[in-house]
Design a protein around this motif. Structure first.
Motif, PDB file in Angstrom:
ATOM      1  N   PHE A  51       0.835  -1.198   0.000  1.00 47.04           N
ATOM      2  CA  PHE A  51       0.000   0.000   0.000  1.00 47.04           C
ATOM      3  C   PHE A  51       0.873   1.253   0.000  1.00 47.04           C
ATOM      4  O   PHE A  51       0.573   2.227  -0.686  1.00 47.04           O
ATOM      5  N   ALA A  52       1.947   1.219   0.759  1.00 45.21           N
ATOM      6  CA  ALA A  52       2.919   2.315   0.751  1.00 45.21           C
ATOM      7  C   ALA A  52       4.310   1.702   0.830  1.00 45.21           C
ATOM      8  O   ALA A  52       4.561   0.835   1.676  1.00 45.21           O
ATOM      9  N   ILE A  53       5.198   2.126  -0.061  1.00 44.35           N
ATOM     10  CA  ILE A  53       6.570   1.637  -0.084  1.00 44.35           C
ATOM     11  C   ILE A  53       7.496   2.826   0.130  1.00 44.35           C
ATOM     12  O   ILE A  53       7.435   3.811  -0.613  1.00 44.35           O
ATOM     13  N   PHE A  54       8.309   2.754   1.172  1.00 45.74           N
ATOM     14  CA  PHE A  54       9.203   3.846   1.536  1.00 45.74           C
ATOM     15  C   PHE A  54      10.648   3.454   1.257  1.00 45.74           C
ATOM     16  O   PHE A  54      11.036   2.294   1.414  1.00 45.74           O
ATOM     17  N   SER A  55      11.448   4.438   0.834  1.00 47.67           N
ATOM     18  CA  SER A  55      12.867   4.217   0.589  1.00 47.67           C
ATOM     19  C   SER A  55      13.606   4.125   1.919  1.00 47.67           C
ATOM     20  O   SER A  55      13.060   4.416   2.987  1.00 47.67           O
ATOM     21  N   ARG A  56      14.883   3.744   1.852  1.00 50.09           N
ATOM     22  CA  ARG A  56      15.693   3.651   3.071  1.00 50.09           C
ATOM     23  C   ARG A  56      15.819   5.010   3.761  1.00 50.09           C
ATOM     24  O   ARG A  56      16.006   5.082   4.974  1.00 50.09           O
ATOM     25  N   SER A  57      15.720   6.074   2.983  1.00 58.47           N
ATOM     26  CA  SER A  57      15.821   7.419   3.561  1.00 58.47           C
ATOM     27  C   SER A  57      14.504   7.913   4.148  1.00 58.47           C
ATOM     28  O   SER A  57      14.418   9.025   4.654  1.00 58.47           O
ATOM     29  N   GLY A  58      13.453   7.073   4.054  1.00 53.58           N
ATOM     30  CA  GLY A  58      12.175   7.433   4.646  1.00 53.58           C
ATOM     31  C   GLY A  58      11.233   8.178   3.729  1.00 53.58           C
ATOM     32  O   GLY A  58      10.197   8.667   4.169  1.00 53.58           O
ATOM     33  N   GLN A  59      11.553   8.256   2.429  1.00 53.14           N
ATOM     34  CA  GLN A  59      10.681   8.945   1.476  1.00 53.14           C
ATOM     35  C   GLN A  59       9.720   7.957   0.819  1.00 53.14           C
ATOM     36  O   GLN A  59      10.106   6.822   0.494  1.00 53.14           O
ATOM     37  N   LEU A  60       8.480   8.375   0.618  1.00 48.67           N
ATOM     38  CA  LEU A  60       7.520   7.542  -0.100  1.00 48.67           C
ATOM     39  C   LEU A  60       8.009   7.370  -1.530  1.00 48.67           C
ATOM     40  O   LEU A  60       8.165   8.348  -2.264  1.00 48.67           O
ATOM     41  N   SER A  61       8.239   6.123  -1.946  1.00 45.97           N
ATOM     42  CA  SER A  61       8.823   5.878  -3.265  1.00 45.97           C
ATOM     43  C   SER A  61       7.914   5.075  -4.189  1.00 45.97           C
ATOM     44  O   SER A  61       8.166   4.987  -5.389  1.00 45.97           O
ATOM     45  N   GLY A  62       6.851   4.486  -3.664  1.00 44.92           N
ATOM     46  CA  GLY A  62       5.973   3.692  -4.515  1.00 44.92           C
ATOM     47  C   GLY A  62       4.844   3.089  -3.709  1.00 44.92           C
ATOM     48  O   GLY A  62       4.607   3.443  -2.553  1.00 44.92           O
ATOM     49  N   GLY A  63       4.146   2.161  -4.332  1.00 45.50           N
ATOM     50  CA  GLY A  63       3.032   1.488  -3.695  1.00 45.50           C
ATOM     51  C   GLY A  63       1.689   1.936  -4.245  1.00 45.50           C
ATOM     52  O   GLY A  63       1.591   2.907  -4.993  1.00 45.50           O
ATOM     53  N   MET A  64       0.639   1.206  -3.885  1.00 42.78           N
ATOM     54  CA  MET A  64      -0.690   1.490  -4.422  1.00 42.78           C
ATOM     55  C   MET A  64      -1.170   2.885  -4.056  1.00 42.78           C
ATOM     56  O   MET A  64      -1.811   3.560  -4.866  1.00 42.78           O
ATOM     57  N   ALA A  65      -0.890   3.321  -2.829  1.00 48.76           N
ATOM     58  CA  ALA A  65      -1.353   4.653  -2.410  1.00 48.76           C
ATOM     59  C   ALA A  65      -0.773   5.727  -3.313  1.00 48.76           C
ATOM     60  O   ALA A  65      -1.489   6.607  -3.806  1.00 48.76           O
ATOM     61  N   LYS A  66       0.528   5.664  -3.554  1.00 56.21           N
ATOM     62  CA  LYS A  66       1.177   6.666  -4.403  1.00 56.21           C
ATOM     63  C   LYS A  66       0.664   6.575  -5.833  1.00 56.21           C
ATOM     64  O   LYS A  66       0.371   7.593  -6.469  1.00 56.21           O
ATOM     65  N   ASP A  67       0.550   5.348  -6.354  1.00 57.95           N
ATOM     66  CA  ASP A  67       0.051   5.176  -7.722  1.00 57.95           C
ATOM     67  C   ASP A  67      -1.330   5.802  -7.891  1.00 57.95           C
ATOM     68  O   ASP A  67      -1.592   6.542  -8.849  1.00 57.95           O
ATOM     69  N   ILE A  68      -2.229   5.503  -6.953  1.00 58.03           N
ATOM     70  CA  ILE A  68      -3.605   5.994  -7.067  1.00 58.03           C
ATOM     71  C   ILE A  68      -3.676   7.501  -6.850  1.00 58.03           C
ATOM     72  O   ILE A  68      -4.309   8.232  -7.620  1.00 58.03           O
TER      73      ILE A  68
END
Length: 248
Positions: A35-52
């Motif tokens: 649903f939410a994929i975060f990078s090692r630095s803590g930034q939102l980098s992908g996932g369904m939430a970001k896509d939508i």
């Protein structure tokens, strides 16, 4: 306040001919992958939430301001209008659902109880009595709530499903609450020190929605954007993208 911008961010403003302020979207790292994929630095980098939400923002001709706020603070932020939208919720999972506008049902999510293969099957609530169950901070589990309150089941919160599964493998938990999409996505990508079994919870799979703040002056436009994405089959395409090897 941590925030990051989506694909419709600063570089895309000119090409999108932006006429609206940023869409304030709450996406916390307590939202399990994918649903939410975060990078090692803590930034939102992908996932369904970001896509939508990137697509919703494009329809609104806006950039996206992603707000990384804990699940426990999501509801007051939506009520106050500090966030305009929060996704992957259900009216039964919030304390005052009437204070939000709700999208159409985006999809249905089967609830799972994960256990070690060497443990007994979990077919009903009583099978969890006096066990320690891994849960996620700020999340509500309607089927178990009364048993948690009466201390018939020990609720043990962690920040993520990954953490709970590791603790389950280490025998620090007896079971873990999860949803099908997150569990099978993780199982495809991570190795754990034991073999798990997923028992479906006894209730019907709940619908999953996004909640829209009633303080947002463009709430109807946000709701229409979600409806169009579902009608165009975009939500189903994203589900297939992230499903992994989930059965069925």
């Amino acid at each position: 306040m941590p925030a990051c911008f989506g694909q419709a961010g600063a570089e895309g403003i000119k090409t999108l001919n932006v006429l609206s302020p940023p869409l304030k979207a709450a996406v916390s790292d307590t939202n399990a992958v994918p649903f939410a994929i975060f990078s090692r630095s803590g930034q939102l980098s992908g996932g369904m939430a970001k896509d939508i939400l990137d697509l919703v923002a494009q329809e609104l001709r806006s950039p996206v301001q992603y707000l990384d706020i804990p699940r426990a603070r999501l509801e007051p932020w939506l009520v106050a209008g500090e966030a305009e939208v929060g996704c992957f919720l259900n009216p039964d999972w919030v304390s005052q659902p009437q204070r939000f506008d709700w999208t159409d049902t985006l999809f249905f999510s089967r609830q799972l109880i994960i256990r070690r293969r060497d443990s007994a099957a979990i077919r009903g609530l009583a099978d969890l009595y006096y066990k320690r169950v891994g849960t996620t901070f700020g999340f509500i589990y309607p089927e178990l709530q009364q048993a948690f309150t009466e201390r018939l089941i020990v609720r043990d919160d962690a920040h993520s499903l990954q953490s709970n599964l590791k603790r389950l493998a280490q025998r620090r938990l007896d079971a873990v609450m999860a949803v099908d999409l997150s569990y099978f996505y993780l199982l495809d990508r991570e190795q754990f020190d034991t073999e798990f079994v997923a028992d479906p919870i006894w209730s019907s799979p709940p619908g999953v929605f996004c909640a829209v703040s009633q303080q947002s002056p463009r709430r109807q436009a946000i709701l229409r954007a979600f409806s169009r994405l579902k009608a165009q089959g975009v939500i189903e395409q994203l589900l297939q993208k992230y499903k992994g090897n989930a059965p069925g």
